[in-house]
Design a protein around this motif. Structure first.
Motif, PDB file in Angstrom:
ATOM      1  N   GLY A 148       0.827  -1.212   0.000  1.00 32.54           N
ATOM      2  CA  GLY A 148       0.000   0.000   0.000  1.00 32.54           C
ATOM      3  C   GLY A 148       0.855   1.253   0.000  1.00 32.54           C
ATOM      4  O   GLY A 148       0.557   2.225  -0.704  1.00 32.54           O
ATOM      5  N   GLY A 149       1.925   1.241   0.791  1.00 38.35           N
ATOM      6  CA  GLY A 149       2.845   2.382   0.813  1.00 38.35           C
ATOM      7  C   GLY A 149       3.505   2.600  -0.537  1.00 38.35           C
ATOM      8  O   GLY A 149       3.637   3.741  -0.999  1.00 38.35           O
ATOM      9  N   ALA A 150       3.908   1.505  -1.197  1.00 36.47           N
ATOM     10  CA  ALA A 150       4.522   1.617  -2.521  1.00 36.47           C
ATOM     11  C   ALA A 150       3.521   2.191  -3.523  1.00 36.47           C
ATOM     12  O   ALA A 150       3.862   3.074  -4.321  1.00 36.47           O
ATOM     13  N   ALA A 151       2.282   1.713  -3.466  1.00 29.19           N
ATOM     14  CA  ALA A 151       1.257   2.202  -4.393  1.00 29.19           C
ATOM     15  C   ALA A 151       0.930   3.671  -4.145  1.00 29.19           C
ATOM     16  O   ALA A 151       0.813   4.459  -5.096  1.00 29.19           O
ATOM     17  N   ILE A 152       0.795   4.052  -2.884  1.00 31.22           N
ATOM     18  CA  ILE A 152       0.485   5.452  -2.560  1.00 31.22           C
ATOM     19  C   ILE A 152       1.605   6.368  -3.030  1.00 31.22           C
ATOM     20  O   ILE A 152       1.348   7.439  -3.587  1.00 31.22           O
ATOM     21  N   ALA A 153       2.855   5.959  -2.819  1.00 36.70           N
ATOM     22  CA  ALA A 153       3.990   6.787  -3.247  1.00 36.70           C
ATOM     23  C   ALA A 153       3.952   7.015  -4.750  1.00 36.70           C
ATOM     24  O   ALA A 153       4.056   8.162  -5.217  1.00 36.70           O
ATOM     25  N   LEU A 154       3.787   5.948  -5.499  1.00 36.37           N
ATOM     26  CA  LEU A 154       3.825   6.064  -6.954  1.00 36.37           C
ATOM     27  C   LEU A 154       2.610   6.814  -7.494  1.00 36.37           C
ATOM     28  O   LEU A 154       2.746   7.727  -8.314  1.00 36.37           O
TER      29      LEU A 154
ATOM     30  N   LEU B  45       8.498   6.850  -7.858  1.00 38.46           N
ATOM     31  CA  LEU B  45       8.975   5.577  -8.397  1.00 38.46           C
ATOM     32  C   LEU B  45      10.125   5.021  -7.565  1.00 38.46           C
ATOM     33  O   LEU B  45      10.177   3.819  -7.279  1.00 38.46           O
ATOM     34  N   ILE B  46      11.034   5.884  -7.149  1.00 42.22           N
ATOM     35  CA  ILE B  46      12.175   5.442  -6.336  1.00 42.22           C
ATOM     36  C   ILE B  46      11.697   4.803  -5.039  1.00 42.22           C
ATOM     37  O   ILE B  46      12.109   3.698  -4.676  1.00 42.22           O
ATOM     38  N   ILE B  47      10.810   5.485  -4.327  1.00 40.41           N
ATOM     39  CA  ILE B  47      10.306   4.948  -3.062  1.00 40.41           C
ATOM     40  C   ILE B  47       9.519   3.666  -3.295  1.00 40.41           C
ATOM     41  O   ILE B  47       9.639   2.696  -2.543  1.00 40.41           O
TER      42      ILE B  47
ATOM     43  N   LEU C 263      10.818  12.808  -0.333  1.00 37.14           N
ATOM     44  CA  LEU C 263      11.653  11.686  -0.754  1.00 37.14           C
ATOM     45  C   LEU C 263      12.674  11.334   0.314  1.00 37.14           C
ATOM     46  O   LEU C 263      12.846  10.163   0.659  1.00 37.14           O
ATOM     47  N   ILE C 264      13.340  12.325   0.863  1.00 38.41           N
ATOM     48  CA  ILE C 264      14.375  12.080   1.871  1.00 38.41           C
ATOM     49  C   ILE C 264      13.780  11.445   3.116  1.00 38.41           C
ATOM     50  O   ILE C 264      14.288  10.432   3.619  1.00 38.41           O
ATOM     51  N   VAL C 265      12.688  12.004   3.619  1.00 38.53           N
ATOM     52  CA  VAL C 265      12.060  11.436   4.815  1.00 38.53           C
ATOM     53  C   VAL C 265      11.502  10.046   4.509  1.00 38.53           C
ATOM     54  O   VAL C 265      11.595   9.135   5.328  1.00 38.53           O
TER      55      VAL C 265
END
Length: 179
Positions: free
Chosen positions: A21-27, A74-76, A162-164
């Motif tokens: 879910g975190g990966a999907a939300i980030a992207l 995408l990176i996260i 991104l950094i956090v």
């Protein structure tokens, strides 16, 4: 049996869903911000391009900066997606035990939300500033430096996320309470 109960509490079968879910939300959120910023700034560039086509390439900076926000997401998403663990061969799959802790799942969810929502906010800011900025530069060339500085500060919002997010995604707890 007590050890297995602790493992089920600390590493439930649904914990990887938090990470994904975190990966999907980030992207998704960073891409929405990127697309919105690109579209909004692109409208301003198109409007000035009719009257002043010679300054279109000079004013393409907001579109590029908005596009970078999608890369942050995408990176996260890739980092989190690669960190999510499936149930190992030695685990008790039939009882819903995973090697991915709930702590790690929430850390990855928070990392994705941090990067995604800051990318969304930065994209909105870049779009608004880019649209108004390129229109102002078309009327007064001296506004260019000011526009670029404001865009840099707007892009910094996405970079902070991104950094956090990277820091949060690095938090990992492999201890599921099973010896």
């Amino acid at each position: 049996m007590a050890d297995l109960s602790i493992a089920l509490d600390m590493c439930p079968a649904w914990a990887p869903a938090l990470g994904f879910g975190g990966a999907a939300i980030a992207l998704v959120m960073a891409s929405i911000g990127s697309a919105w910023g690109t579209g909004k700034a692109g409208m301003g560039i198109s409007a000035i391009g009719v009257a002043r086509p010679e300054i279109v390439m000079k004013n393409i900076i907001p579109v590029v900066m908005a596009g970078v926000l999608g890369i942050y997401g995408l990176i996260i998403a890739v980092i989190i997606g690669n960190a999510v663990k499936v149930a190992s061969a030695g685990s008790v799959k039939s009882l819903g035990y995973s090697d991915y802790s709930i702590y790690t799942g929430y850390a990855h969810l928070a990392a994705g939300m941090c990067c995604g929502f800051s990318g969304l906010a930065a994209g909105i800011a870049i779009g608004v500033v880019g649209d108004a900025g390129v229109r102002a530069v078309a009327q007064q060339g001296k506004m260019y430096v000011g526009m670029v500085l404001i865009l840099i500060f707007a892009e910094a919002l996405g970079l902070y996320g991104l950094i956090v997010g990277l820091i949060m995604a690095s938090h990992d707890s492999a201890d599921c309470g099973v010896p």
